[in-house]
Design an enzyme around this catalytic site. Structure first.
Site, PDB file in Angstrom:
ATOM      1  N   ASN A 227       0.867  -1.188   0.000  1.00 53.29           N
ATOM      2  CA  ASN A 227       0.000   0.000   0.000  1.00 53.29           C
ATOM      3  C   ASN A 227       0.903   1.238   0.000  1.00 53.29           C
ATOM      4  O   ASN A 227       1.543   1.536   0.998  1.00 53.29           O
ATOM      5  CB  ASN A 227      -0.877  -0.050   1.263  1.00 53.29           C
ATOM      6  CG  ASN A 227      -1.618   1.241   1.516  1.00 53.29           C
ATOM      7  OD1 ASN A 227      -1.771   2.083   0.630  1.00 53.29           O
ATOM      8  ND2 ASN A 227      -2.101   1.411   2.756  1.00 53.29           N
TER       9      ASN A 227
ATOM     10  N   HIS B 147      -9.292   1.055   5.700  1.00 52.52           N
ATOM     11  CA  HIS B 147      -7.937   1.214   6.244  1.00 52.52           C
ATOM     12  C   HIS B 147      -7.993   2.149   7.454  1.00 52.52           C
ATOM     13  O   HIS B 147      -8.769   3.093   7.479  1.00 52.52           O
ATOM     14  CB  HIS B 147      -7.003   1.790   5.169  1.00 52.52           C
ATOM     15  CG  HIS B 147      -5.575   1.788   5.609  1.00 52.52           C
ATOM     16  ND1 HIS B 147      -5.062   2.786   6.408  1.00 52.52           N
ATOM     17  CD2 HIS B 147      -4.573   0.904   5.400  1.00 52.52           C
ATOM     18  CE1 HIS B 147      -3.788   2.506   6.659  1.00 52.52           C
ATOM     19  NE2 HIS B 147      -3.470   1.373   6.070  1.00 52.52           N
TER      20      HIS B 147
ATOM     21  N   GLU C  16      -4.699  -5.064  11.167  1.00 56.72           N
ATOM     22  CA  GLU C  16      -3.669  -4.036  11.275  1.00 56.72           C
ATOM     23  C   GLU C  16      -3.858  -3.263  12.570  1.00 56.72           C
ATOM     24  O   GLU C  16      -4.626  -2.294  12.608  1.00 56.72           O
ATOM     25  CB  GLU C  16      -3.766  -3.058  10.091  1.00 56.72           C
ATOM     26  CG  GLU C  16      -3.539  -3.695   8.744  1.00 56.72           C
ATOM     27  CD  GLU C  16      -3.035  -2.657   7.740  1.00 56.72           C
ATOM     28  OE1 GLU C  16      -1.924  -2.838   7.236  1.00 56.72           O
ATOM     29  OE2 GLU C  16      -3.739  -1.672   7.499  1.00 56.72           O
TER      30      GLU C  16
ATOM     31  N   GLY D 202       2.986   2.310  10.702  1.00 59.84           N
ATOM     32  CA  GLY D 202       3.897   3.434  10.485  1.00 59.84           C
ATOM     33  C   GLY D 202       4.692   3.830  11.716  1.00 59.84           C
ATOM     34  O   GLY D 202       5.301   4.885  11.760  1.00 59.84           O
TER      35      GLY D 202
ATOM     36  N   SER E 276       3.992  -2.008  10.231  1.00 59.18           N
ATOM     37  CA  SER E 276       5.460  -2.019  10.322  1.00 59.18           C
ATOM     38  C   SER E 276       6.100  -3.344   9.887  1.00 59.18           C
ATOM     39  O   SER E 276       7.085  -3.787  10.483  1.00 59.18           O
ATOM     40  CB  SER E 276       5.910  -1.636  11.734  1.00 59.18           C
ATOM     41  OG  SER E 276       5.505  -0.304  12.019  1.00 59.18           O
TER      42      SER E 276
END
Ligand code: PGA
Length: 242
Positions: A8, A94, A165, A171, A203
């Protein structure tokens, strides 16, 4: 089923940079045949990435879509336009859309339904925030996201790809341990009476990919930052079995 490695790109790479990145990636990892690679560039790069990927084994996905097929929705993108460019996949829900753009479970549910109707495979993202995890609410949050997100489409879960996630891992460089990820994957799987596909995201990088993919609960990964670096993403694609 092949493991799935999805990249992504988020709001990065203009069309010129996109061409460069995907061409380089194909040079480095275009020869893999036992894993499915999905490239998810920004909307504006879909035409150029589609062109470069034509005739390769890599697939194309988009980062979002609207739940209506067309109409007065200024600034939105129809799933039908994504299909026009050869997208087979679309990210739905997301965490950056949930938390920055205030996307609700109800909106996500409408998008999942439309994607099913028009023949796009959703990568349905879910996960708890750091605060929710600390408060012991991980399962409660995941359950709500599943229940509301999948309302009226519970029978189609095998046509959807799930992506766990944890928001605190996205991140941040703080990956969930393979055990933490596995535990939630197991919990998600337990909610359904048919087999489903679950990716881990947050990550993921060249250093942790082998241990994540060694978990039998993890069917693949959704990679953000590291998918922008061709050498590193190629190494992720070519993860080694333990
Ligand atoms: P990250 O992002 O790999 O940069 O943590 C993952 C994602 O947002 O899908």
């Amino acid at each position: 089923m092949n493991p799935i490695i999805a990249g992504n790109w988020k709001m990065n790479k203009d069309p010129v940079e996109s061409r460069e990145l995907v061409e380089k990636l194909l040079q480095l990892a275009g020869d893999v045949s036992d894993r499915d690679v999905i490239i998810i560039p920004p909307f504006t790069s879909l035409p150029v990435v589609a062109e470069v990927l034509r005739g390769t084994r890599f697939k194309l996905g988009a980062q979002n879509m609207h739940w209506e097929r067309s109409g007065a929705f200024t600034g939105e993108i129809s799933g039908l336009f994504l299909k026009f460019y050869g997208c087979e996949y679309v990210l739905i829900g997301h965490s950056e859309r949930r938390h920055i753009m205030d996307e609700t479970d109800e909106m996500i549910n409408k998008k999942l339904k439309t994607a099913l109707e028009i023949g796009l495979i959703s990568i349905f993202c879910l996960g708890e925030t750091e605060k929710e995890r600390e408060q012991g609410k991980t399962e409660e949050v995941i359950l709500r996201q599943l229940k509301q997100g999948l309302q009226d489409i519970e029978n189609d879960v095998h046509k959807i790809i799930f992506a766990y996630e944890p928001v605190w891992a996205i991140g941040t460089g703080k990956t969930a341990t393979p055990e933490q990820a596995s535990e939630v994957h197991k919990f998600i799987r337990k909610q359904f009476n048919k087999p489903i596909t679950i990716l881990y995201g947050g990550s993921v990088n060249a250093k942790n990919i082998d241990s994540l993919m060694a978990e039998k609960e993890i069917d693949g990964v959704l990679v953000g930052g590291a998918s922008l670096k061709p050498e590193e993403f190629a190494r992720i694609i070519k993860f080694q079995h333990g």
